[in-house]
Design a protein around this motif. Sequence first.
Motif, PDB file in Angstrom:
ATOM      1  N   THR A   1       6.567  10.723  38.497  1.00 33.41           N
ATOM      2  CA  THR A   1       5.337  10.091  38.027  1.00 33.41           C
ATOM      3  C   THR A   1       5.117  10.275  36.528  1.00 33.41           C
ATOM      4  O   THR A   1       4.009  10.087  36.040  1.00 33.41           O
TER       5      THR A   1
ATOM      6  N   LEU B   1       4.915  12.816  34.617  1.00 32.09           N
ATOM      7  CA  LEU B   1       4.106  13.923  34.118  1.00 32.09           C
ATOM      8  C   LEU B   1       4.974  15.040  33.558  1.00 32.09           C
ATOM      9  O   LEU B   1       4.494  15.930  32.862  1.00 32.09           O
TER      10      LEU B   1
ATOM     11  N   TYR C   1       8.714   5.468  35.287  1.00 29.00           N
ATOM     12  CA  TYR C   1       7.277   5.350  35.580  1.00 29.00           C
ATOM     13  C   TYR C   1       6.470   5.131  34.299  1.00 29.00           C
ATOM     14  O   TYR C   1       5.534   4.347  34.262  1.00 29.00           O
TER      15      TYR C   1
ATOM     16  N   PRO D   1       0.303   1.664  35.571  1.00 30.89           N
ATOM     17  CA  PRO D   1       0.974   2.268  36.731  1.00 30.89           C
ATOM     18  C   PRO D   1       0.107   2.382  37.974  1.00 30.89           C
ATOM     19  O   PRO D   1       0.614   2.258  39.089  1.00 30.89           O
ATOM     20  N   GLY D   2      -1.202   2.584  37.799  1.00 25.64           N
ATOM     21  CA  GLY D   2      -2.085   2.728  38.961  1.00 25.64           C
ATOM     22  C   GLY D   2      -2.101   1.500  39.857  1.00 25.64           C
ATOM     23  O   GLY D   2      -2.434   1.594  41.037  1.00 25.64           O
TER      24      GLY D   2
ATOM     25  N   ALA E   1      -7.265  18.586  42.292  1.00 24.35           N
ATOM     26  CA  ALA E   1      -7.345  18.254  40.872  1.00 24.35           C
ATOM     27  C   ALA E   1      -8.334  17.125  40.641  1.00 24.35           C
ATOM     28  O   ALA E   1      -7.970  16.007  40.296  1.00 24.35           O
TER      29      ALA E   1
ATOM     30  N   ARG F   1      -8.022  20.209  35.826  1.00 24.29           N
ATOM     31  CA  ARG F   1      -6.709  19.660  36.195  1.00 24.29           C
ATOM     32  C   ARG F   1      -6.736  18.162  36.455  1.00 24.29           C
ATOM     33  O   ARG F   1      -5.906  17.632  37.174  1.00 24.29           O
ATOM     34  N   THR F   2      -7.711  17.473  35.842  1.00 26.75           N
ATOM     35  CA  THR F   2      -7.745  16.023  35.991  1.00 26.75           C
ATOM     36  C   THR F   2      -6.675  15.347  35.135  1.00 26.75           C
ATOM     37  O   THR F   2      -6.509  14.133  35.211  1.00 26.75           O
ATOM     38  N   THR F   3      -5.953  16.133  34.320  1.00 31.45           N
ATOM     39  CA  THR F   3      -4.822  15.553  33.575  1.00 31.45           C
ATOM     40  C   THR F   3      -3.832  14.920  34.543  1.00 31.45           C
ATOM     41  O   THR F   3      -3.194  13.936  34.202  1.00 31.45           O
ATOM     42  N   LEU F   4      -3.722  15.483  35.750  1.00 33.17           N
ATOM     43  CA  LEU F   4      -2.817  14.919  36.752  1.00 33.17           C
ATOM     44  C   LEU F   4      -3.167  13.461  37.032  1.00 33.17           C
ATOM     45  O   LEU F   4      -2.299  12.640  37.286  1.00 33.17           O
ATOM     46  N   ILE F   5      -4.459  13.152  37.030  1.00 32.36           N
ATOM     47  CA  ILE F   5      -4.898  11.785  37.296  1.00 32.36           C
ATOM     48  C   ILE F   5      -4.831  10.953  36.012  1.00 32.36           C
ATOM     49  O   ILE F   5      -4.265   9.867  35.984  1.00 32.36           O
TER      50      ILE F   5
ATOM     51  N   PHE G   1      -3.187  11.275  33.164  1.00 26.59           N
ATOM     52  CA  PHE G   1      -1.882  10.944  32.599  1.00 26.59           C
ATOM     53  C   PHE G   1      -1.000  10.194  33.586  1.00 26.59           C
ATOM     54  O   PHE G   1      -0.006   9.581  33.188  1.00 26.59           O
ATOM     55  N   ALA G   2      -1.330  10.240  34.889  1.00 27.20           N
ATOM     56  CA  ALA G   2      -0.592   9.394  35.827  1.00 27.20           C
ATOM     57  C   ALA G   2      -1.044   7.938  35.657  1.00 27.20           C
ATOM     58  O   ALA G   2      -0.255   7.022  35.835  1.00 27.20           O
ATOM     59  N   LEU G   3      -2.310   7.739  35.306  1.00 27.25           N
ATOM     60  CA  LEU G   3      -2.806   6.371  35.128  1.00 27.25           C
ATOM     61  C   LEU G   3      -2.498   5.841  33.734  1.00 27.25           C
ATOM     62  O   LEU G   3      -2.321   4.644  33.542  1.00 27.25           O
ATOM     63  N   VAL G   4      -2.473   6.743  32.749  1.00 30.34           N
ATOM     64  CA  VAL G   4      -2.151   6.346  31.368  1.00 30.34           C
ATOM     65  C   VAL G   4      -1.064   7.293  30.854  1.00 30.34           C
ATOM     66  O   VAL G   4      -1.363   8.328  30.259  1.00 30.34           O
TER      67      VAL G   4
END
Lengths: 292, 259
Positions: A48, A50, A65, A71-72, A83, B98-102, B104-107
Motif C-alpha cells: 500500500t 506506506l 500503489y 488510490p482510495g 488507527a 496513527r491516522t497516517t496509515l489512512i 498516506f494510504a489515500l494520498v
Amino acid sequence: MIETQNITKRLGGRTVVDDVSFRVEPGTIMGFLGPNGAGKTTTLRMLTGLSAPDGGRALVLGGSYRELPNPGRRVGVLLDASAQHDGRRGREALAVSAQIMGVDPLRIDGLLDLVGLDRSAAGKRVRQYSLGMRQRLGIAHALLGDPEVLILDEPANGLDPPGMRWMRELLRDFANRGGTVLLSSHLLHEVEALADRLVIIDLGRVVAQGTRDELLSGKGTRVRADDEPALRAALTAANLNLRPSDEGGFVVDAEPTDVGRAALAGGVVLNQLGPSDGLEELFFNLTAKEAA
Amino acid sequence: MSASTIALDAPLSRDRSSRPGLSRLAGVELRKMVDTRAGFWVQLGVLGLMVTFAILSAVIGRAEDHTLHGILVAAVWPAYALLPVVGILLVSSEWSQRTTLITFALVPQRSRVLVAKLSAAVALACTSFFVALGIAALVTAISSPGIPGTWSLSGIVLGQTLVLLVAAMVMGLGYGSMLLSSAPAIVLSFVLPLGWSALASIHALNGAARWLDGSKSFAPLVDHVMNMTEWARVGTTLAVWLLVPLTIGLWRIRRSEVG
C-alpha cells in the motif's frame, strides 16, 4: 490484481520480509497467514505504498500503489482498525476520507448500515468504540471508494461469531463480483473458511502457498492406538508409508479404509482414525515454535 | 446480501481516476482541525480568549491604549500564543493517533499532504486575524473611548499583524513536522522564548537574541511600520525557526516508516 515479486524488507538490521512472492487474481480471496511477527503487516504496508521495499516489487492493479492517482477509489485498505483519531466521531471519520477521495457523502449511510453501525454508534467518538466496532468502521472505510481490490490486515480481530459470518459473506460477495481480496490473519480457523488460496509465511519467508483444498487435504490419514508399537508393526506389514505425528500416533499416506483394514489384520485396537489436517499440522508447528 | 447491493450501488462521483486537488486536500485539513473534540475546543478557546482580552484591554490599562490598535494587539495575543499549538497538532496528531496509515494510504505523495496542511494553516491564521480585527472593531465601537486617533491604524501594521499570526502558526507546523510528536514540539515552542530570555541576560548574547528570538524580533510587527533592519530580524528568525524545522520535517515525513 495484487502481486509481490521477491519483495524484501530490512528493518533495524533484521530481514523482516525475505524474498516473498505471491499473486492474487481478481475474483479470489487470498488468506495471508503467519504467526505474529512473521512479516505480514510489513508486506501489506509495502503493497500500500506506506513502506518502501529494499528489494523486489510490490504491485497493485499492475503498477505501484503510489502511482495510483486516487488510490482510495481503486483499493480499499484496512491496516489497523485502531488507527483512527479517538476524538473523531465514527461517521465523521468516514466523511473525512470521502472528501479526500471525492466520494459522495450520501454513500456513508449505506455503508454504515452494511457494516451494522447504527445511527447512535456512528455518532459516537471512536474512543468509545469496542475493537469489534472499530473493525466494522474500518471495513466501511475500506469499502468507501467502491474499490476493486481489498487489502485487510487482521480484519476478523475482535469480531464475534456473527460478525465473522457477516464478513465472510461480504468478502465472498465482493470476490464473486470480480473483486480481489488479500487478508491477513494469525489464526488459521479464521481464514480457512474464507480464503480460496493461502500463503503462509514465517520469519519473513513463504513456507507454503496454494489453494485451500491443496493445502488442507490429500495429506493422508491420522491414526492412533493405545499400543503404538503394535500399530506401527501392523501398518508396516501392510506396506503403508507412515511417519510419527507431533500430536501422537501416525500420519499414513493412505485412505482411512486401508489403514483400518491394516489395523484389523494386525489385531490392533484404534482409538482415533481420520483424515490428517496437513495445514493445521504445519501451522501448529509454526505457532508452537513461536511460543517456544 | 441485499444490504451490500444497496450500499455499493449508492452514488459515487465521477473522479475515480483523478488525483484529489490541493484545494480539496487543504479543505480536508481545515476540517480535521475542528472535527475532533480537542480541535473543536482549542478553536473555541482561542475565540473566547480573543473576546476576553479585547474587552479587558478596553476596560483596564492606560486610557491612551483604548484605541482600535491597542485592542487589536490584545485580541491577537491569544491567537499568537495558541496557533502554534494548533499547527503542531495538525501534523503530530496524525502520528500520535496513527491516522497516517489512512492519510498516506489515500494520498501517497506525502509532500502533497504537508503542502495541504501548510495551506490550511495559512487559511486558519488569516481567519483568526480577521476574527480578531472584527472583535477589536466591535469592542472599540462599543467602548467608544472618544480619545483622538481611536480609529487610526495603518494598513501596513494590519498586514504585519497578519504576517505575525501566519508565522506563528507555520512555525508550529514546522516544530510538529520536525519532531512528529505532540508533547516535545509543544514544550519546544514554549521553552524557546523562555530560554532566550534567560540567555539574553548574558550580555554577549543579547545582540543575537534580537535576531533569533521571536518574542523580540516579532514585537515590532504589531507595533509600528517596520524598517528594513526590523524586517531583516524577522526574516532571520523565520529562516532559523521556520524554514529549518519545516525542511527537516518534510524530509522526515517523506522517508519515515508509517506504522
